[in-house]
Write an enzyme that holds these catalytic residues in place. Structure first.
Site, PDB file in Angstrom:
ATOM      1  N   HIS A   1       0.872  -1.191   0.000  1.00  0.00           N
ATOM      2  CA  HIS A   1       0.000   0.000   0.000  1.00  0.00           C
ATOM      3  C   HIS A   1       0.897   1.226   0.000  1.00  0.00           C
ATOM      4  O   HIS A   1       1.868   1.291   0.754  1.00  0.00           O
ATOM      5  CB  HIS A   1      -0.883  -0.065   1.245  1.00  0.00           C
ATOM      6  CG  HIS A   1      -1.745   1.120   1.499  1.00  0.00           C
ATOM      7  ND1 HIS A   1      -2.340   1.855   0.487  1.00  0.00           N
ATOM      8  CD2 HIS A   1      -2.158   1.696   2.668  1.00  0.00           C
ATOM      9  CE1 HIS A   1      -3.062   2.825   1.035  1.00  0.00           C
ATOM     10  NE2 HIS A   1      -2.959   2.758   2.354  1.00  0.00           N
TER      11      HIS A   1
ATOM     12  N   HIS B   1      -7.809   0.089   1.952  1.00  0.00           N
ATOM     13  CA  HIS B   1      -8.793   1.127   1.782  1.00  0.00           C
ATOM     14  C   HIS B   1      -8.446   2.135   0.679  1.00  0.00           C
ATOM     15  O   HIS B   1      -9.124   3.168   0.569  1.00  0.00           O
ATOM     16  CB  HIS B   1      -8.980   1.881   3.112  1.00  0.00           C
ATOM     17  CG  HIS B   1      -7.778   2.718   3.505  1.00  0.00           C
ATOM     18  ND1 HIS B   1      -7.895   4.054   3.811  1.00  0.00           N
ATOM     19  CD2 HIS B   1      -6.474   2.427   3.593  1.00  0.00           C
ATOM     20  CE1 HIS B   1      -6.706   4.545   4.115  1.00  0.00           C
ATOM     21  NE2 HIS B   1      -5.828   3.563   3.994  1.00  0.00           N
TER      22      HIS B   1
HETATM   23 FE1  FEO Z   1      -1.826   2.729   7.099  1.00  0.00          FE
HETATM   24 FE2  FEO Z   1      -3.688   3.539   4.371  1.00  0.00          FE
HETATM   25  O1  FEO Z   1      -2.230   3.600   5.500  1.00  0.00           O
END
Ligand code: FEO
Length: 395
Positions: free
Chosen positions: A79, A145
């Site tokens: 991410h 997310h």
């Molecule tokens: Fe822990 Fe979306 O960053």
């Protein structure tokens, strides 16, 4: 600090004991957090994620204590958000040719953040990386997310590196789910879900259904924040399934602000009516101007209904309720009933304003709400009490 998770995998992240706010000032942190990065030493050496930029130098120095950086064969960026990629520039200055495995969206995000054309290798769901005794399997998890999010599953040792999913903003020197206070752990886990993942609940459910259907063994879940789930790791997966399906408990949350205590007195009378109608109902009251917004939103997530109260000021509502309703709208709560209340002196718009905002935020309005003129007298408080009873009967 680093520690071995097993004979091949080490935690090489950073515990941030001082953190008070996350995502700017969007998420309050009461118990610190951690940025979890992992080093796998199989026939190949793999680094999964890094840490937030302020800790980049410390992260590199820590890594160098246990490995020559040139020995890192692959970097995986599960991410691209800065709390996990922030040390990449520092790292890539030392090992500029090392391939970085991430999703196609991850490449876009990393380029957007750092404006560097590193040796990116895009991966899709099902792609594998042979690292010796173990294989790494990539699983795209878009909008869990961010669009770029992926999970990395290590077969052989059966470890799921899930990045933000299943994480908590929770600093603990113990670092494993079975060693920490369970109430604290679950409080932080549900707050994290309510305030970060709730808008993506349909995707969370779909992804978890897909993962469970694979029936692959999972002996450990290593998220990017908070403690590692090693004892019954699927407990948090099952909790996410529950939380992703319009979760609610037998709770009503009353959120209000008040100028001269009239709206507060309305809130308390409504609460008394609710409790009278259902003595099993958990009723919680919060003054939005005095209470942490993320904590109230967590209570809203747990509720089957909410009541919002504000006096009328300048033909509208108090600013704390404006901020609260904006945040609630962004979190896309589902299957929650609502109504509004408030005092007024002359024009009296606040209840209509709150009712509209609740409707726009996706709450199901069960009434037009209740108003009381000036400082509510005993008749007005009786009306509030009865309103509370009727509201409870409509749930
Ligand atoms: Fe822990 Fe979306 O960053």
């Amino acid at each position: 600090m680093n520690f071995n998770i097993n004979n091949r995998v080490s935690w090489v992240g950073k515990i941030d004991w001082e953190l008070k706010w996350f995502h700017g000032y969007e998420y309050s942190v009461h118990k610190g957090s951690s940025y979890n990065a992992y080093l796998i030493r199989d026939k190949k050496t793999v680094l999964i994620d890094t840490v937030w930029q302020p800790f980049a130098k410390e992260f590199i120095a820590n890594l160098k204590e246990i490995i020559d950086l040139d020995q890192i064969d692959y970097i995986i960026s599960n991410h691209a958000e800065i709390d996990h990629s922030g040390a990449l520039p520092e790292l890539m200055r030392e090992i500029p040719e090392t391939p970085i495995y991430c999703s196609a969206n991850g490449i876009k995000s990393l380029k957007g953040h750092f404006h560097e054309d590193w040796n990116f290798v895009p991966v899709k769901t099902g792609d594998r990386l042979d690292i010796g005794e173990n294989k790494l399997v990539f699983i795209e998890a878009p909008m869990l997310h961010w669009p770029d999010s992926i999970f990395t599953y290590m077969s052989g040792d059966n470890i799921l590196f899930s990045n933000d999913a299943f994480g908590q903003h929770y600093a603990s020197e113990f670092m494993y789910n079975d060693l920490v206070d369970q109430a604290e752990l679950y409080h932080e886990a549900i707050k994290y879900y309510a305030n970060i993942l709730n808008p993506f609940s349909p995707l969370v459910k779909k992804k978890i259904d897909g993962l469970l259907a694979l029936e692959v063994p999972v002996d450990m879940i290593c998220p990017a924040h908070g403690v590692i789930w090693r004892q019954d790791p699927l407990q948090i997966v099952n909790k996410y399934l529950e939380w992703s399906q319009a979760y609610q408990e037998n709770q009503v949350t009353i959120v209000y602000d008040t100028m001269w205590n009239g709206t507060r007195r309305m809130a308390e009378s409504i609460a008394a009516g609710l409790i009278k109608a259902d003595d099993h109902l958990e009723v919680k009251l919060y003054n939005a101007a005095k209470t942490d917004r993320n904590d109230i939103l967590t209570e809203v997530f747990k509720s089957k209904a909410i009541l919002l109260g504000s006096p009328t000021v300048n033909r509208s509502i108090l600013a704390s309720l404006s901020a609260f309703t904006d945040a609630a709208a962004g979190l896309s709560f589902k299957n929650k009933k609502a109504a509004a209340f408030g005092t007024y002196g002359w024009s009296g718009e606040s209840v209509a304003v709150l009712t509209n905002r609740l409707k726009e935020a996706g709450f199901q309005l069960v009434s037009d709400g209740i108003k009381a003129a000036w400082n509510p007298n005993s008749d007005a408080l009786v009306r509030c009490y009865q309103f509370g009873q009727q509201f409870a009967n409509q749930l």
